[in-house]
Design a protein around this motif. Structure first.
Motif, PDB file in Angstrom:
ATOM      1  N   VAL A 192       1.097  -3.945  -9.421  1.00  0.00           N
ATOM      2  CA  VAL A 192       1.955  -4.194  -8.261  1.00  0.00           C
ATOM      3  C   VAL A 192       2.509  -5.607  -8.340  1.00  0.00           C
ATOM      4  CG1 VAL A 192       0.777  -2.559  -6.742  1.00  0.00           C
ATOM      5  CG2 VAL A 192      -0.001  -4.933  -6.827  1.00  0.00           C
TER       6      VAL A 192
ATOM      7  N   ALA B 153      -1.914  -2.336  -1.639  1.00  0.00           N
ATOM      8  CA  ALA B 153      -2.042  -1.998  -3.064  1.00  0.00           C
ATOM      9  C   ALA B 153      -3.425  -1.418  -3.366  1.00  0.00           C
ATOM     10  CB  ALA B 153      -1.795  -3.246  -3.915  1.00  0.00           C
TER      11      ALA B 153
ATOM     12  N   LEU C 136       6.065  -3.720  -1.640  1.00  0.00           N
ATOM     13  CA  LEU C 136       5.163  -2.888  -0.849  1.00  0.00           C
ATOM     14  C   LEU C 136       5.083  -3.297   0.619  1.00  0.00           C
ATOM     15  CD1 LEU C 136       2.121  -2.402  -3.253  1.00  0.00           C
ATOM     16  CD2 LEU C 136       4.001  -0.842  -2.778  1.00  0.00           C
TER      17      LEU C 136
END
Length: 603
Positions: free
Chosen positions: A219, A235, A328
């Motif tokens: 990520v 994550a 994210l």
């Protein structure tokens, strides 16, 4: 006996032995013989007295009479003269005068209305300066043995004074102390405590997840420190959903601050890995078997569910072995199954511990604030980029407001929220950061005393420290990390904004009371962290409802304070159920999934 030419006055000559004259002072004889009374009645008496003396032939009788007269004179002199060489209060010779002039309000009938400890200390400083002691600070006075011995004497003087209502000033002082302590009073946590008891199914599946060696999730997280924290939390949860190992997150270089810090610079990587050992396997890099693999890339839309993630990525992920996700921030839904909510809390409140150098310095600064009692931490959002992004104005001067307007015109992409609202509309809707003056008035209304110790977190305010003048004038004990760090302590972190923000986070989390001037990721993270630590006091400014009263200059201060306190009686960090509103983040509201009490136990 001799007569004058006009025969108006008579002169008498007295024969006195030399040994008697030597025993009487010359001033006494002079006062007996030469003093001219001012009133006629006294003149008649004096003439009679002198004539009588001239008839006395016995020197001893004259001597005794003279002594009697001197004694009688002395009795009148010292018996009726109020200016005696001894004080009315022998135990407070020096403190009496400064106490009355400095410790009380002139509105009282006795010249005394209210006294607080700071004023008593000020009086003590005055008394010491009279004895040759110059420039002594309050802290030194508190430690001074002489003053500590004299404080009971001050109390003795106070006991004699009454207020206008007849109430003892000692009782008034006690009531002041109660009010003063009210600001530091912690909310009722209702017995909630952390409880991360995962379900049997979760624990059963964990063994297969941590042993998996086929799937690796990478990520890239962006933004400031607390945005990065939120994305790292998600994550870990996504790695658990996909049954994959998590490669240590990559921190994207911050475009605003240019911070190139890596994960291990900010967080304790080994601690992170060990805490999550039974939930997700964390590795520092891809294994050699996957180095040449082309990763599957993706960027999920907002608020996706676990089933969406599995349906979107699991098949390709299982085939390729590496999945790379970007952006994210707020991509994962806030309404997850209970076990995944608990995992979120575990990551946010336990696994993400700051790196040792950062944690140690943050702890030191917090201890320096704690040494002299409780302290308040303020997160002030007054930086230039904050004013630009929020569409608000700092209100310092027309010049500063114009700078912000021009910046916003040149970079419209920085403006967040609705751009069709005016500055005033934004402010009244509660969308603008509180100014230093707003913060000052709010704290005073909520009961913060002038001697309150305040730590302010955040970047340099637009306009420099002069922008904080209203706050500093009312609360002089205002400090930030630069004020409290020893020479050289901040040097390793100075050019790394994330590390400086981490120090602010640590000191703020350890404070007795915390208040943000504006919403944001740090405020939200600290709200959850303080709740998880036992619902430590957290003041959420009710900007939308309180600002109309701030703009009403005719409102009496007492009424203003009462209204503000009432508006905030349920905004002081009391437990709130995450489930009472849709879309609440469990890392901000950890009850009920991550905290429980005897009546709310969630297994």
């Amino acid at each position: 006996m001799a007569k004058s030419k006009n025969n108006a006055k008579k002169l008498s000559y007295i024969s006195v032995p030399s040994h008697i004259i030597n025993s009487i002072s010359s001033s006494s004889i002079q006062s007996l013989l030469d003093e001219t009374p001012k009133k006629s009645s006294y003149r008649t008496s004096s003439q009679f007295f002198i004539t009588t003396l001239s008839k006395w032939k016995n020197p001893r009788l004259f001597f005794y009479f003279t002594l009697f007269f001197i004694g009688l004179f002395a009795l009148f002199k010292f018996g009726f003269n109020l200016e005696t060489p001894f004080p009315s209060y022998p135990c407070a010779t020096k403190l009496q005068k400064p106490l009355i002039s400095n410790g009380f309000d002139s509105k009282s009938k006795l010249g005394v209305v209210s006294m607080n400890k700071d004023k008593i200390f000020s009086s003590a400083v005055l008394s010491k300066s009279e004895l040759g002691v110059d420039s002594m600070k309050k802290d030194e006075i508190l430690k001074d043995e002489t003053l500590s011995k004299s404080l009971p004497l001050i109390s003795n003087v106070m006991l004699q004074a009454k207020g206008p209502s007849g109430v003892d000033l000692v009782d008034q002082e006690k009531s002041v102390e109660v009010d003063k302590g009210e600001f530091w009073k912690q909310p009722d946590g209702l017995g909630y405590k952390p409880c991360l008891d995962f379900s049997r199914d979760y624990r059963r599946d964990s063994d297969g997840v941590v042993k998996n060696r086929k799937r690796y999730l990478m990520v890239v997280v962006s933004g400031g420190l607390n945005q990065q924290r939120n994305q790292i939390v998600d994550a870990v949860v996504i790695a658990r959903i996909l049954g994959a190992a998590l490669v240590v997150p990559i921190l994207q270089v911050n475009v605003i601050w240019g911070d190139e810090s890596e994960f291990a610079d900010i967080f304790d990587f080994e601690h992170f890995k060990n805490v999550l050992a039974n939930d997700v396997r964390v590795v520092s890099s891809l294994p050699s078997t996957h180095l040449m693999t082309k990763p599957v890339e993706g960027s999920p839309p907002l608020h996706v569910t676990p089933s969406w993630i599995r349906g979107r990525y699991l098949r390709k992920f299982s085939r390729e072995g590496v999945l790379l996700l970007r952006g994210l921030d707020s991509r994962l839904t806030k309404d997850l199954p209970s076990d995944l909510q608990k995992l979120r809390c575990k990551v946010a409140f336990s696994a993400l511990r700051f790196a040792k150098p950062v944690q140690e310095l943050g702890n030191k600064i917090a201890e320096r604030m704690k040494t002299k009692g409780p302290y308040l931490a303020l997160h002030l959002r007054m930086e230039k980029d904050v004013w630009v992004r929020t569409g608000c104005l700092p209100g310092l001067s027309a010049e500063f407001d114009e700078i912000v307007k021009n910046e916003r015109i040149q970079r419209p992409e920085l403006l967040t929220g609705r751009s069709n609202m005016t500055y005033h509309e934004r402010k009244m809707a509660g969308l603008c950061p509180l100014s230093a003056m707003d913060v000052t008035r709010l704290l005073k209304a909520l009961g913060a005393q002038k001697d309150a110790r305040i730590y302010w977190a955040g970047g340099q305010p637009f306009g420099g420290k002069e922008a904080l003048n209203p706050l500093m004038q009312e609360f002089p004990h205002l400090y930030n990390k630069e004020d409290l760090a020893l020479p050289g302590e901040l040097e390793p972190f100075e050019k790394k904004a994330s590390l400086m923000a981490a120090i602010d986070y640590i000191v703020s989390e350890k404070s007795d009371v915390f208040m943000p001037s504006h919403g944001g990721n740090m405020g939200h993270a600290l709200q959850g962290h303080r709740a998880y630590a036992g619902h430590k006091k957290y003041i959420t400014p009710n900007k939308r409802q309180m600002l109309p009263y701030f703009l009403n200059p005719s409102l009496p201060e007492a009424e203003f304070n009462s209204i503000v306190r009432e508006l905030h009686q349920n905004s002081l960090g009391q437990p709130e159920l995450r489930t009472s509103k849709i879309g609440r983040d469990v890392t901000k509201y950890p009850v009920p999934e991550c905290m429980c009490n005897d009546s709310h136990y969630d297994s």
